[in-house]
Write an enzyme that holds these catalytic residues in place. Sequence first.
Site, mmCIF file in Angstrom:
data_model
loop_
_atom_site.group_PDB
_atom_site.id
_atom_site.type_symbol
_atom_site.label_atom_id
_atom_site.label_comp_id
_atom_site.label_asym_id
_atom_site.label_seq_id
_atom_site.Cartn_x
_atom_site.Cartn_y
_atom_site.Cartn_z
ATOM 1 N N ASP A 1 0.822 -1.204 0.000
ATOM 2 C CA ASP A 1 0.000 0.000 0.000
ATOM 3 C C ASP A 1 0.864 1.265 0.000
ATOM 4 O OD1 ASP A 1 -1.999 1.841 0.334
ATOM 5 O OD2 ASP A 1 -2.327 1.406 2.454
ATOM 6 N N ASP B 1 -1.952 5.757 -5.325
ATOM 7 C CA ASP B 1 -2.094 4.803 -4.231
ATOM 8 C C ASP B 1 -2.303 3.373 -4.719
ATOM 9 O OD1 ASP B 1 -2.675 3.434 -1.910
ATOM 10 O OD2 ASP B 1 -4.674 4.272 -1.688
#
Length: 475
Positions: free
Chosen positions: A88, A305
Site C-alpha cells: 500500500d 495509491d
Amino acid sequence: MDPRGLVILVAILLAEIGCLVNGGFVFPVERRKRSLSAIKAHDARRRGRILSVVDLNLGGNGLPTETGLYFTKLGLGSPPKDYYVQVDTGSDILWVNCVECSRCPKKSDLGIDLILYDPRGSDTSELVSCDQDFCFATYDGPIPGCKSEIPCPYSITYGDGSATSGYYVQDYLTYNRVNGNLRTVPQNSSIVFGCGNVQSGTLGSSSEEALDGIIGFGQANSSVLSQLAASGKVKRVFSHCLDNIRGGGIFAIGEVVEPKVSTTPLVPKMAHYNVVLKNIEVDTDILQLPSDIFDSGNGKGTVIDSGTTLAYLPGIVYEQLIPKVMARQPGLKLYLVEQQFSCFQYAGNVDHGFPVVKLHFEDSLSLTVYPHDYLFKFKYGIWCIGWQKSVAQTKNGKDMTLLGDLVLSNKLVVYDLENMVIGWTDYNCSSSIKVKDEATGIVHTVGAHNISSASTLFIRRILTFFLLLTAIVNN
Ligand SMILES: *[C@@H]1O[C@H](CO)[C@@H](O)[C@H](O)[C@H]1NC(C)=O
Ligand SMILES: *[C@@H]1O[C@H](CO)[C@@H](O)[C@H](O)[C@H]1NC(C)=O
Ligand SMILES: *[C@@H]1O[C@H](CO)[C@@H](O)[C@H](O)[C@H]1NC(C)=O
Ligand SMILES: *[C@@H]1O[C@H](CO)[C@@H](O)[C@H](O)[C@H]1NC(C)=O
C-alpha cells in the site's frame, strides 16, 4: 494539524492505552538494552551506507473481479515466519495481526495461510514503549501520561472506514536482497512495526481476500522503506509493476536503470504521494474543467495509491469523462451492477470500440489509460466502467482525485524520494527490470513474481487503503 485535533488524537490514544492496560495484555516492558545487532548496525552506518537492491515477491491482481489488491510475503521475527501483507503506497506503517487479536481473520481464500504474530514466539521481539524515540517522533512529542511501561500505541483509519490499532514492537524483518540476475539471498534488519489487536471494518472479517496485514510504502519516517534507509540498507527509491493480466508483478527497492521513465514532481510535505494533474484528454479532446479542479495546494492534488483498487475523480470531471468515453457507442445502455458499477453489454474488442484516456501531469508527464485498463469484464459480454466518482474529500472540502491499481497496473511506476519525483512508463509486468546495486555498482535483473492466489469471478469489495488522516504528516 490544529491543536484541537491533536488533543482529540491524544485522548483517543490514551483511551486505547487504557484498553490495552485493562485488557490485561500489557507486558512488563524491559528497558531496552543496546543489543549487539544495534551496535553493529550503528557501526555499519558509521562506515557508510550499504545500499542494496531488494526484491519483493508480489501476488494478487488489481482487477475488481479478481482479488482487487496486490500483496507481498515478508519474514518477521526469529526464527522468521512468513506473513502476507497488502502492498500500500497510501499509508505509512507495516502492521500485522497479533496473537491477542480476537477479531482477526483466520482464513483467506487467496490460497495462503494466515498466522498471528506472537511477540513471545520470537527470540528478538521487543516492545516499543511510549518513551522511546520512535514513539516520540511518531507523535511529534511525548504522549501525555506516558510511563516507561506503557507500550507505544498505533491506530490507523483507512479511506474505506476500516481501522486497525494495537501497539508497536521491534523485531527482525527478513527480506530478499538481490545478489545476481534474478537471484536473491535473505537479509535481515531490525524494524519497528505495528502489532494489531483491534481490527474493524473489512480488516476484522475473514473475508475472501484477508491477509496478515498491510505494508505501508509511504514517505513518513515510520515506513519500512524509511527505516531501512535510515539504517543505511537501501536508498529511498522503489518501483512497482502491477500485473493485472497474469497477476503478481515486479516490486523492487533500488534505482531502476532500465526501463527509463519520465517523471513529475511529488508535491512536498504531503501525507501521500501527491502529484499535479493538469488536464485529461479523451480521443484528443481536452476536458473543459475549472482551472483549480486538481489544484495541488495544501491538502489537494492527486494521490497515487497502490492500495486502492479503482480510480476516483471529482464529480465534475467524472460527469464530463463518462459521456466522452461512451461517445463512440451511442447505442449502448448503461445499467447498475451491484449498486455501484455502470455496466453495459459489448461483444467486441474494447480497445477498438473505446477511446484512450490520457492524464497530463506537471513537467509534461502523461499517463495513458487504455480501454482494457479502465473497463473491466464483469462476465462474458458484460463490461463495467472502472472510473468512479470521488468518495473522499480533502481537508478543505474538495473532492479527492485518487489513482489506484486501475490506472497503475501494467506500468512500471518509480517512486524516487531522494529526488522527490514519481514517474512511469507502459511496461510488460511479466518481464523484468534492471536495478543498480549502489554498494557494488553492478546492475541486476529483477523479475516478476506471482505468489499463488486463488481467484473467483465475483466483484469483491473495492479497496481504498490510503491513510484517512491526512492531517498527521501534513500540517
Ligand atoms: C540475520 O542475518 C544474519 C546473517 O545472515 C543471521 O546470522 C541471523 O541469524 C539473522 N537473524 C535473524 C533474526 O533472522
Ligand atoms: C525523519 O527522519 C529524518 C532523518 O532522520 C529527520 O531529519 C526528519 O526530521 C524526520 N522527519 C520527521 C517528520 O520526523
Ligand atoms: C511479457 O513478458 C513475458 C515474459 O518475458 C512474455 O512471455 C510475454 O510474451 C510478454 N508479453 C507481451 C505482450 O509482450
Ligand atoms: C499467477 O497466479 C494466478 C493464480 O494462481 C494464475 O491464474 C496465473 O496464471 C499466474 N500467472 C502466471 C504468469 O503464472
